[in-house]
Design a protein around this motif. Sequence first.
Motif, PDB file in Angstrom:
ATOM      1  N   ASN A  32      40.252  45.247  47.733  1.00 51.54           N
ATOM      2  CA  ASN A  32      41.671  45.192  47.414  1.00 51.54           C
ATOM      3  C   ASN A  32      41.944  45.001  45.931  1.00 51.54           C
ATOM      4  OD1 ASN A  32      44.301  43.096  47.271  1.00 51.54           O
ATOM      5  ND2 ASN A  32      44.580  44.959  48.476  1.00 51.54           N
ATOM      6  N   ALA A  33      41.250  44.053  45.322  1.00 56.62           N
ATOM      7  CA  ALA A  33      41.520  43.730  43.932  1.00 56.62           C
ATOM      8  C   ALA A  33      40.235  43.689  43.110  1.00 56.62           C
ATOM      9  CB  ALA A  33      42.247  42.392  43.825  1.00 56.62           C
ATOM     10  N   MET A  34      40.241  44.420  42.011  1.00 54.84           N
ATOM     11  CA  MET A  34      39.164  44.384  41.039  1.00 54.84           C
ATOM     12  C   MET A  34      39.723  43.829  39.739  1.00 54.84           C
ATOM     13  SD  MET A  34      36.466  45.683  42.574  1.00 54.84           S
ATOM     14  CE  MET A  34      35.400  46.059  41.180  1.00 54.84           C
ATOM     15  N   ILE A  51      43.578  44.959  39.125  1.00 54.06           N
ATOM     16  CA  ILE A  51      44.178  46.137  39.733  1.00 54.06           C
ATOM     17  C   ILE A  51      43.917  46.088  41.228  1.00 54.06           C
ATOM     18  CG2 ILE A  51      42.132  47.574  39.282  1.00 54.06           C
ATOM     19  CD1 ILE A  51      44.154  49.937  38.894  1.00 54.06           C
ATOM     20  N   THR A  52      44.943  46.366  42.024  1.00 55.96           N
ATOM     21  CA  THR A  52      44.823  46.359  43.476  1.00 55.96           C
ATOM     22  C   THR A  52      44.500  47.747  43.983  1.00 55.96           C
ATOM     23  OG1 THR A  52      47.153  46.849  43.938  1.00 55.96           O
ATOM     24  CG2 THR A  52      46.573  44.541  43.542  1.00 55.96           C
ATOM     25  N   ARG A  71      41.506  52.582  38.034  1.00 48.30           N
ATOM     26  CA  ARG A  71      40.553  52.565  39.137  1.00 48.30           C
ATOM     27  C   ARG A  71      40.377  53.975  39.682  1.00 48.30           C
ATOM     28  NH1 ARG A  71      41.137  48.122  43.940  1.00 48.30           N
ATOM     29  NH2 ARG A  71      39.771  49.089  45.508  1.00 48.30           N
ATOM     30  N   ASP A  72      39.128  54.395  39.843  1.00 52.11           N
ATOM     31  CA  ASP A  72      38.810  55.706  40.386  1.00 52.11           C
ATOM     32  C   ASP A  72      37.927  55.491  41.607  1.00 52.11           C
ATOM     33  OD1 ASP A  72      37.915  58.265  41.023  1.00 52.11           O
ATOM     34  OD2 ASP A  72      37.832  58.895  38.939  1.00 52.11           O
ATOM     35  N   ASN A  73      38.528  55.520  42.784  1.00 55.03           N
ATOM     36  CA  ASN A  73      37.778  55.257  44.008  1.00 55.03           C
ATOM     37  C   ASN A  73      36.721  56.323  44.280  1.00 55.03           C
ATOM     38  OD1 ASN A  73      39.183  52.887  44.584  1.00 55.03           O
ATOM     39  ND2 ASN A  73      40.723  53.945  45.813  1.00 55.03           N
ATOM     40  N   THR A  77      34.470  53.376  40.357  1.00 51.31           N
ATOM     41  CA  THR A  77      34.458  52.851  39.007  1.00 51.31           C
ATOM     42  C   THR A  77      35.824  52.297  38.621  1.00 51.31           C
ATOM     43  OG1 THR A  77      32.755  54.446  38.358  1.00 51.31           O
ATOM     44  CG2 THR A  77      33.976  53.382  36.590  1.00 51.31           C
ATOM     45  N   VAL A  78      35.795  51.188  37.909  1.00 46.22           N
ATOM     46  CA  VAL A  78      36.986  50.586  37.320  1.00 46.22           C
ATOM     47  C   VAL A  78      36.840  50.644  35.806  1.00 46.22           C
ATOM     48  CG1 VAL A  78      38.396  48.508  37.133  1.00 46.22           C
ATOM     49  CG2 VAL A  78      37.309  49.089  39.309  1.00 46.22           C
ATOM     50  N   TYR A  79      37.924  50.949  35.122  1.00 45.07           N
ATOM     51  CA  TYR A  79      37.900  51.105  33.674  1.00 45.07           C
ATOM     52  C   TYR A  79      38.825  50.103  33.000  1.00 45.07           C
ATOM     53  CZ  TYR A  79      36.038  55.686  34.986  1.00 45.07           C
ATOM     54  OH  TYR A  79      35.291  56.710  35.529  1.00 45.07           O
ATOM     55  N   LEU A  80      38.515  49.819  31.756  1.00 40.54           N
ATOM     56  CA  LEU A  80      39.407  49.045  30.913  1.00 40.54           C
ATOM     57  C   LEU A  80      39.499  49.740  29.562  1.00 40.54           C
ATOM     58  CD1 LEU A  80      41.133  46.415  30.759  1.00 40.54           C
ATOM     59  CD2 LEU A  80      39.172  45.370  29.598  1.00 40.54           C
TER      60      LEU A  80
END
Length: 112
Positions: A32-34, A51-52, A71-73, A77-80
């Motif tokens: 749910n949340a990263m 990000i949810t 966020r790219d499911n 991958t999660v980006y900043l």
Amino acid sequence: QVQLVESGGGLVQPGGSLRLSCAASGSIFSINAMGWYRQAPGKQRELVATITSGGSTNYANSVKGRFTISRDNAKNTVYLQMNSLKPEDTAVYYCNAPKGYWGQGTQVTVSS
């Protein structure tokens, strides 16, 4: 069950940009949340952004307007994206997921 690996850190001058990536070993679709945290020398670890699964984001006041979490499911991958970097952004940046999952951290140094 979930392994997180950060990358993209480095040395940049004030005003520069960096993009951090957090690659998960498995699907993050059900997570749910990263989030991204950071820890500077002698300081406590602090929340930078979250990000949810629905795409809702939250940011620390210190980075609002400069950092963007995404966020790219499909790529797990999660980006900043970090723009207009300041010396006070210097820290080790960590990716996290629920149930105590953390990446190894990636160093970001902002210096002239």
